[in-house]
Design a protein around this motif. Sequence first.
Motif, PDB file in Angstrom:
ATOM      1  N   LYS B 189       0.793  -1.224   0.000  1.00 46.48           N
ATOM      2  CA  LYS B 189       0.000   0.000   0.000  1.00 46.48           C
ATOM      3  C   LYS B 189       0.826   1.274   0.000  1.00 46.48           C
ATOM      4  CE  LYS B 189      -4.111  -0.221   1.040  1.00 46.48           C
ATOM      5  NZ  LYS B 189      -5.302  -0.198   0.170  1.00 46.48           N
ATOM      6  N   SER B 190       2.131   1.140   0.249  1.00 47.60           N
ATOM      7  CA  SER B 190       2.951   2.354   0.222  1.00 47.60           C
ATOM      8  C   SER B 190       4.247   2.072  -0.525  1.00 47.60           C
ATOM      9  CB  SER B 190       3.239   2.829   1.648  1.00 47.60           C
ATOM     10  OG  SER B 190       3.864   1.809   2.371  1.00 47.60           O
ATOM     11  N   ASP B 216       1.580  -8.261  -4.365  1.00 43.37           N
ATOM     12  CA  ASP B 216       0.832  -7.442  -5.318  1.00 43.37           C
ATOM     13  C   ASP B 216       1.303  -5.998  -5.124  1.00 43.37           C
ATOM     14  OD1 ASP B 216      -0.996  -6.165  -6.883  1.00 43.37           O
ATOM     15  OD2 ASP B 216      -2.694  -6.466  -5.516  1.00 43.37           O
ATOM     16  N   GLY B 217       1.999  -5.457  -6.128  1.00 46.79           N
ATOM     17  CA  GLY B 217       2.481  -4.080  -5.990  1.00 46.79           C
ATOM     18  C   GLY B 217       3.975  -3.935  -6.249  1.00 46.79           C
ATOM     19  N   ILE B 218       4.661  -5.054  -6.464  1.00 46.38           N
ATOM     20  CA  ILE B 218       6.071  -4.964  -6.876  1.00 46.38           C
ATOM     21  C   ILE B 218       6.103  -5.226  -8.380  1.00 46.38           C
ATOM     22  CG2 ILE B 218       8.382  -5.989  -6.726  1.00 46.38           C
ATOM     23  CD1 ILE B 218       7.789  -6.801  -3.886  1.00 46.38           C
ATOM     24  N   LYS B 246      -0.419  -9.959  -8.555  1.00 49.48           N
ATOM     25  CA  LYS B 246      -1.650 -10.179  -7.786  1.00 49.48           C
ATOM     26  C   LYS B 246      -2.073 -11.647  -7.896  1.00 49.48           C
ATOM     27  CE  LYS B 246      -6.162  -7.807  -7.448  1.00 49.48           C
ATOM     28  NZ  LYS B 246      -6.839  -8.893  -6.813  1.00 49.48           N
ATOM     29  N   THR B 247      -2.556 -12.194  -6.803  1.00 43.65           N
ATOM     30  CA  THR B 247      -3.093 -13.556  -6.832  1.00 43.65           C
ATOM     31  C   THR B 247      -4.470 -13.571  -6.185  1.00 43.65           C
ATOM     32  OG1 THR B 247      -2.048 -14.096  -4.723  1.00 43.65           O
ATOM     33  CG2 THR B 247      -0.801 -14.618  -6.713  1.00 43.65           C
ATOM     34  N   ASP B 248      -5.132 -14.714  -6.290  1.00 43.37           N
ATOM     35  CA  ASP B 248      -6.522 -14.803  -5.800  1.00 43.37           C
ATOM     36  C   ASP B 248      -6.625 -15.199  -4.338  1.00 43.37           C
ATOM     37  OD1 ASP B 248      -7.308 -14.219  -8.316  1.00 43.37           O
ATOM     38  OD2 ASP B 248      -7.455 -16.311  -8.955  1.00 43.37           O
ATOM     39  N   ASP B 253      -2.878  -6.404   3.737  1.00 44.53           N
ATOM     40  CA  ASP B 253      -2.254  -5.141   3.342  1.00 44.53           C
ATOM     41  C   ASP B 253      -0.929  -4.920   4.074  1.00 44.53           C
ATOM     42  OD1 ASP B 253      -4.238  -4.553   1.591  1.00 44.53           O
ATOM     43  OD2 ASP B 253      -5.338  -3.220   2.955  1.00 44.53           O
ATOM     44  N   PHE B 254       0.009  -4.314   3.361  1.00 43.75           N
ATOM     45  CA  PHE B 254       1.271  -3.889   3.974  1.00 43.75           C
ATOM     46  C   PHE B 254       1.498  -2.435   3.608  1.00 43.75           C
ATOM     47  CE2 PHE B 254       5.863  -3.125   3.841  1.00 43.75           C
ATOM     48  CZ  PHE B 254       6.275  -3.609   5.070  1.00 43.75           C
ATOM     49  N   GLY B 255       1.367  -1.571   4.601  1.00 44.32           N
ATOM     50  CA  GLY B 255       1.569  -0.140   4.371  1.00 44.32           C
ATOM     51  C   GLY B 255       2.541   0.408   5.400  1.00 44.32           C
ATOM     52  N   ARG B 256       2.547   1.729   5.533  1.00 47.02           N
ATOM     53  CA  ARG B 256       3.454   2.393   6.483  1.00 47.02           C
ATOM     54  C   ARG B 256       3.322   1.834   7.901  1.00 47.02           C
ATOM     55  NH1 ARG B 256       7.647   3.470   4.929  1.00 47.02           N
ATOM     56  NH2 ARG B 256       7.623   4.319   2.853  1.00 47.02           N
ATOM     57  N   GLU B 257       2.067   1.620   8.305  1.00 45.03           N
ATOM     58  CA  GLU B 257       1.805   1.195   9.679  1.00 45.03           C
ATOM     59  C   GLU B 257       2.427  -0.183   9.958  1.00 45.03           C
ATOM     60  OE1 GLU B 257      -2.146   0.131  12.104  1.00 45.03           O
ATOM     61  OE2 GLU B 257      -2.385   1.796  10.678  1.00 45.03           O
TER      62      GLU B 257
END
Lengths: 141, 384
Positions: B189-190, B216-218, B246-248, B253-257
Amino acid sequence: MFKTIEGNSGARMYIKCRQIVVGSGEGEALVTTQMINFLTMIDLKSGVIKDEKHELRGRSIANKMLIFPNAIGSSVGAYSVYALKMNRVAPKAMMCNKADITTASGCAIANIPLADQSNVDIFTIKSGVKVKLGENLLQVF
Amino acid sequence: MQLTREEERALNGKEGEAVATAYRILLAIGESTDAEKLVPVKWAHVSGVNYNTIGDSGVQFLENISKDGKFVVKTTINPMGFDPLKINSLKVKAEFIAQQNRIHNVYERMGATKSYTCIPYEVFDMPSEGTSVSFAESNAAVYANSVTHLRTNKESALSALASALTGKAPYSELRVEEMRKPDKCIRIKSELDNELDYGLLGYFAGKISNNVVGFDGINILEKMNGKALSAGIGTSGSCGMFTIGKTDNETIDFGREEAMKVKDELNTSENGDIVTLGSPQLGIDDLSLLAHMVDGKKFRKRCLIFCARAAYESATRLGYTQTIEHSGGELLCDCCTCLTPLVDRNDVDSVVTNSIKGAYYLNNSNKVGVCLKPLKEIVEQECI
């Protein structure tokens, strides 16, 4: 409340499981739902769990029946299991939710009976009760 | 697991004690991973080389094995405790050196290539994709499966040793095509700004996935970030592979927090007495990058840089080691941050590093505080 069925060897519960390293062992159950890194979390001389974040910190796994989900982290943890045995502070037997390669290989050379895949939730067993593992069966006394 | 008649005979000691022990190990891990059979492997990378990781009982075990054990496939080995060519200037106890020498002799006798590296994937030519290997050293197993598309389980020191002695491994888990699919997906997410962020992500992912994790996001993964990601994954759990895209699966989520939470767990000091770089060891690209960053600068404190000897030798030919040494960096080969006796809490209270894996072991095994920073910041703040 739990009547002995077979003389004084009668267990309160018989749990079917899959034994990965054969042999039998009995002792007091030490139960945790948290995973274990054998290399970093245990004092190999005393068998005491030293990791401050682990729920078993301060408790010794020596001569217990260690019941835990599986090992994590370092590949060298297998040698740590062997070191525990050589230092005479290894568990009598181990029971995993799903045995992993580190635990299985360590137990194989240390001759520590190891089982997994029981059909009941092993984490409902209380620490401190007497348990015995052998021949694909976990007996809870 | 079904053994062939020959394997059965070897298990029963027909090929000697060492091979019988190896089959006992293979049988146990085969049963635990639901393997139907053993398959050949082309290469074993063995951990359990540093005396600090195996102790006296490990040394005795290996000496016993080496009485009649011989490696039958290409076998490379993990780092030891110190740089043997610089031992005179290093502070290592005589007993440690003696035990480390016994370990060296054992692996030599059995026929290992004395690579002393945790980045075999950067030092050696890679076999073709899909080749079955047996890699202990968690970062190498994850990297080999995910980036170079070899097939290995997340082996233990003993299971890889058993493969080295027999040339075989159980056909299970990540050696089986159908099993090489994510069980969890992490949605990023970030922005991941640097190798430290990738290490934090890896450590987070290793706690979440047991087998294969999808990201999902790299979109592009640079080698340095891939190493940090693999090392983070290998440190915190049992996950042995990642995929990109992305997979099913169940998505987390992985974000700043989330990144901050991991950092809070491993970042235990505001600054450090010394700097350590490596874990995994630096390869030639890392040394090239570092040389460019520190060119004309000076480290204000002691800086230990752990690298593969093969990378060091290439870097010397290219002039990088001279630049790094001129800046005050101490290049050490054949050893690494994790469990090295070179970082002792009697001498240092805390260490600055960009390595998540290093941070975990410095905190938990070496018992020193850790200050985590990306390499760029370390150079900016620790050099003048």
